[in-house]
Design a protein around this motif. Structure first.
Motif, PDB file in Angstrom:
ATOM      1  N   THR A  33       0.786  -1.148  -0.054  1.00  0.00           N
ATOM      2  CA  THR A  33       0.056  -0.113   0.195  1.00  0.00           C
ATOM      3  C   THR A  33       0.925   1.305   0.126  1.00  0.00           C
ATOM      4  O   THR A  33       0.509   2.387  -0.640  1.00  0.00           O
ATOM      5  CB  THR A  33      -0.919   0.077   1.206  1.00  0.00           C
ATOM      6  OG1 THR A  33      -0.167   0.021   2.536  1.00  0.00           O
ATOM      7  CG2 THR A  33      -1.865  -1.207   1.121  1.00  0.00           C
ATOM      8  N   PRO A  39       2.188  -0.881  -6.706  1.00  0.00           N
ATOM      9  CA  PRO A  39       1.631  -1.350  -8.151  1.00  0.00           C
ATOM     10  C   PRO A  39       1.482  -3.014  -8.391  1.00  0.00           C
ATOM     11  O   PRO A  39       0.472  -3.407  -9.126  1.00  0.00           O
ATOM     12  CB  PRO A  39       2.596  -1.002  -9.094  1.00  0.00           C
ATOM     13  CG  PRO A  39       3.400   0.384  -8.471  1.00  0.00           C
ATOM     14  CD  PRO A  39       3.519  -0.351  -7.216  1.00  0.00           C
ATOM     15  N   LEU A  41       0.053  -4.936  -6.307  1.00  0.00           N
ATOM     16  CA  LEU A  41      -1.211  -5.143  -5.914  1.00  0.00           C
ATOM     17  C   LEU A  41      -2.554  -5.473  -6.849  1.00  0.00           C
ATOM     18  O   LEU A  41      -3.259  -6.037  -6.880  1.00  0.00           O
ATOM     19  CB  LEU A  41      -1.638  -4.128  -4.861  1.00  0.00           C
ATOM     20  CG  LEU A  41      -3.006  -4.204  -4.160  1.00  0.00           C
ATOM     21  CD1 LEU A  41      -3.098  -5.742  -3.394  1.00  0.00           C
ATOM     22  CD2 LEU A  41      -3.586  -3.143  -3.115  1.00  0.00           C
ATOM     23  N   ARG A  42      -2.563  -4.359  -7.996  1.00  0.00           N
ATOM     24  CA  ARG A  42      -3.539  -4.422  -8.877  1.00  0.00           C
ATOM     25  C   ARG A  42      -3.546  -6.129  -9.563  1.00  0.00           C
ATOM     26  O   ARG A  42      -4.562  -6.693  -9.754  1.00  0.00           O
ATOM     27  CB  ARG A  42      -3.377  -3.458  -9.859  1.00  0.00           C
ATOM     28  CG  ARG A  42      -4.559  -3.404 -11.096  1.00  0.00           C
ATOM     29  CD  ARG A  42      -4.221  -2.366 -11.791  1.00  0.00           C
ATOM     30  NE  ARG A  42      -5.180  -2.421 -13.073  1.00  0.00           N
ATOM     31  CZ  ARG A  42      -5.345  -1.203 -13.857  1.00  0.00           C
ATOM     32  NH1 ARG A  42      -4.401  -0.424 -14.000  1.00  0.00           N
ATOM     33  NH2 ARG A  42      -6.218  -1.547 -14.867  1.00  0.00           N
ATOM     34  N   ASN A  43      -2.265  -6.329 -10.244  1.00  0.00           N
ATOM     35  CA  ASN A  43      -2.129  -7.490 -10.985  1.00  0.00           C
ATOM     36  C   ASN A  43      -2.391  -8.750  -9.943  1.00  0.00           C
ATOM     37  O   ASN A  43      -3.096  -9.746 -10.436  1.00  0.00           O
ATOM     38  CB  ASN A  43      -0.752  -7.774 -11.589  1.00  0.00           C
ATOM     39  CG  ASN A  43      -0.692  -7.152 -12.809  1.00  0.00           C
ATOM     40  OD1 ASN A  43      -1.440  -6.632 -13.373  1.00  0.00           O
ATOM     41  ND2 ASN A  43       0.704  -6.906 -13.022  1.00  0.00           N
ATOM     42  N   SER A  45      -4.192  -8.841  -7.152  1.00  0.00           N
ATOM     43  CA  SER A  45      -5.956  -8.998  -6.767  1.00  0.00           C
ATOM     44  C   SER A  45      -6.700  -9.590  -8.064  1.00  0.00           C
ATOM     45  O   SER A  45      -7.488 -10.505  -7.811  1.00  0.00           O
ATOM     46  CB  SER A  45      -6.402  -7.445  -6.665  1.00  0.00           C
ATOM     47  OG  SER A  45      -5.707  -7.046  -5.506  1.00  0.00           O
ATOM     48  N   PHE A  46      -5.966  -9.365  -9.324  1.00  0.00           N
ATOM     49  CA  PHE A  46      -6.808  -9.842 -10.436  1.00  0.00           C
ATOM     50  C   PHE A  46      -6.432 -11.571 -10.431  1.00  0.00           C
ATOM     51  O   PHE A  46      -7.273 -12.180 -10.583  1.00  0.00           O
ATOM     52  CB  PHE A  46      -6.248  -9.163 -11.680  1.00  0.00           C
ATOM     53  CG  PHE A  46      -6.745  -9.888 -12.956  1.00  0.00           C
ATOM     54  CD1 PHE A  46      -7.872 -10.003 -13.546  1.00  0.00           C
ATOM     55  CD2 PHE A  46      -5.729 -10.807 -13.771  1.00  0.00           C
ATOM     56  CE1 PHE A  46      -8.527 -10.323 -14.568  1.00  0.00           C
ATOM     57  CE2 PHE A  46      -6.396 -11.507 -14.812  1.00  0.00           C
ATOM     58  CZ  PHE A  46      -7.749 -11.274 -15.180  1.00  0.00           C
ATOM     59  N   THR A  51     -10.695  -8.393  -4.049  1.00  0.00           N
ATOM     60  CA  THR A  51     -10.489  -6.937  -4.112  1.00  0.00           C
ATOM     61  C   THR A  51      -9.309  -6.782  -3.614  1.00  0.00           C
ATOM     62  O   THR A  51      -8.555  -7.518  -2.969  1.00  0.00           O
ATOM     63  CB  THR A  51     -11.815  -6.334  -3.075  1.00  0.00           C
ATOM     64  OG1 THR A  51     -11.399  -6.755  -1.911  1.00  0.00           O
ATOM     65  CG2 THR A  51     -13.043  -6.890  -3.621  1.00  0.00           C
ATOM     66  N   SER A  52      -8.817  -5.326  -3.736  1.00  0.00           N
ATOM     67  CA  SER A  52      -7.462  -5.083  -3.142  1.00  0.00           C
ATOM     68  C   SER A  52      -7.345  -5.309  -1.717  1.00  0.00           C
ATOM     69  O   SER A  52      -6.350  -5.775  -1.145  1.00  0.00           O
ATOM     70  CB  SER A  52      -7.162  -3.625  -3.514  1.00  0.00           C
ATOM     71  OG  SER A  52      -7.090  -3.288  -4.813  1.00  0.00           O
ATOM     72  N   THR A  55      -7.102  -9.075  -1.020  1.00  0.00           N
ATOM     73  CA  THR A  55      -5.647  -9.457  -1.226  1.00  0.00           C
ATOM     74  C   THR A  55      -4.657  -9.168  -0.257  1.00  0.00           C
ATOM     75  O   THR A  55      -3.937  -9.997   0.261  1.00  0.00           O
ATOM     76  CB  THR A  55      -5.253  -8.965  -2.633  1.00  0.00           C
ATOM     77  OG1 THR A  55      -6.055  -9.359  -3.656  1.00  0.00           O
ATOM     78  CG2 THR A  55      -3.854  -9.475  -2.946  1.00  0.00           C
TER      79      THR A  55
END
Length: 215
Positions: A33, A39, A41-43, A45-46, A51-52, A55
């Motif tokens: 965070t 950055p 975190l986005r991948n 989480s996917f 969700t972020s 995760t």
């Protein structure tokens, strides 16, 4: 002093096991965070289908448990750690007649411990138990040794050790409240587990550094 209050993670300077576990959770949340690694975190989480925040809480939970294998008589009664030797001389009831195995590896013990706990408490489905438990083994690599499972084992007929592992995990799970995750919602298991392993290794390196060597 009970095992829960005695259990240590670092010996010089001394740091308690539960403190080390909480530090791991906080550190990995910070990495995700408020650091240059945010950055990912986005991948991640996917890949996990979460969700972020979900995760983050899952990784906090996994990171916190990376050293739960240190809640084991073969680690705690380390013959090169004077305060540990003294404690078990004063409390032989926690040791019994088990054999000394200098090749015990706590990361393998962590894998065995979480596998048992997650299976007994249905924390994750079997496929995820295997994947996430193996992350524990990989947080130290290239080490030779064994896990010497506590139970069932006639050499360690001492329920206190399994109870200690259970208590540590339960406190962490209730504090973090990790999300329910299933294999069906995960889009890329290999990528997710590889990234989680890397983050856990880095987290352990950070909290084991001299900057955080505070008892």
């Amino acid at each position: 002093m009970t095992l829960n209050y005695f259990a240590w993670a670092k010996s010089n300077p001394r740091k308690s096991l539960d403190c080390h576990m909480y530090e791991a959770a906080v550190a990995i949340r910070t990495l995700l965070t408020d650091s240059i690694y945010a950055p990912v975190l986005r991948n991640l989480s996917f890949w996990l289908g979460l969700t972020s925040e979900g995760t983050i809480r899952l990784l906090m939970y996994l990171a916190a448990l990376h050293d739960i294998g240190k809640a084991h008589p073969l680690f705690q009664n380390h013959r090169s750690v004077p305060f540990a030797v003294q404690y078990f001389q004063d409390h032989p009831e926690y040791i019994g007649n088990y054999l000394m195995h200098p090749d015990y590896r706590h990361e393998k013990g962590s894998c065995t411990a979480v596998w048992r706990i997650w299976k007994d408490n249905a924390v994750f489905e079997p496929k995820l138990i295997k994947a996430f438990a193996n992350i524990m083994t990989l947080h130290h690599q290239g080490k030779k040794g064994n896990d010497y499972c506590i139970s069932p084992n006639p050499d360690w007929d001492h329920p206190e050790w399994q109870e200690l592992q259970d208590e540590l995990e339960k406190k962490i799970r209730f504090w973090i409240n990790p999300p329910m995750v299933t294999g069906k919602q995960i889009h890329h298991m290999d990528a997710a587990c590889t990234m989680i392993t890397a983050l856990v290794i880095f987290t352990d390196w950070i909290i084991s550094s001299e900057l955080l060597s505070i008892p």
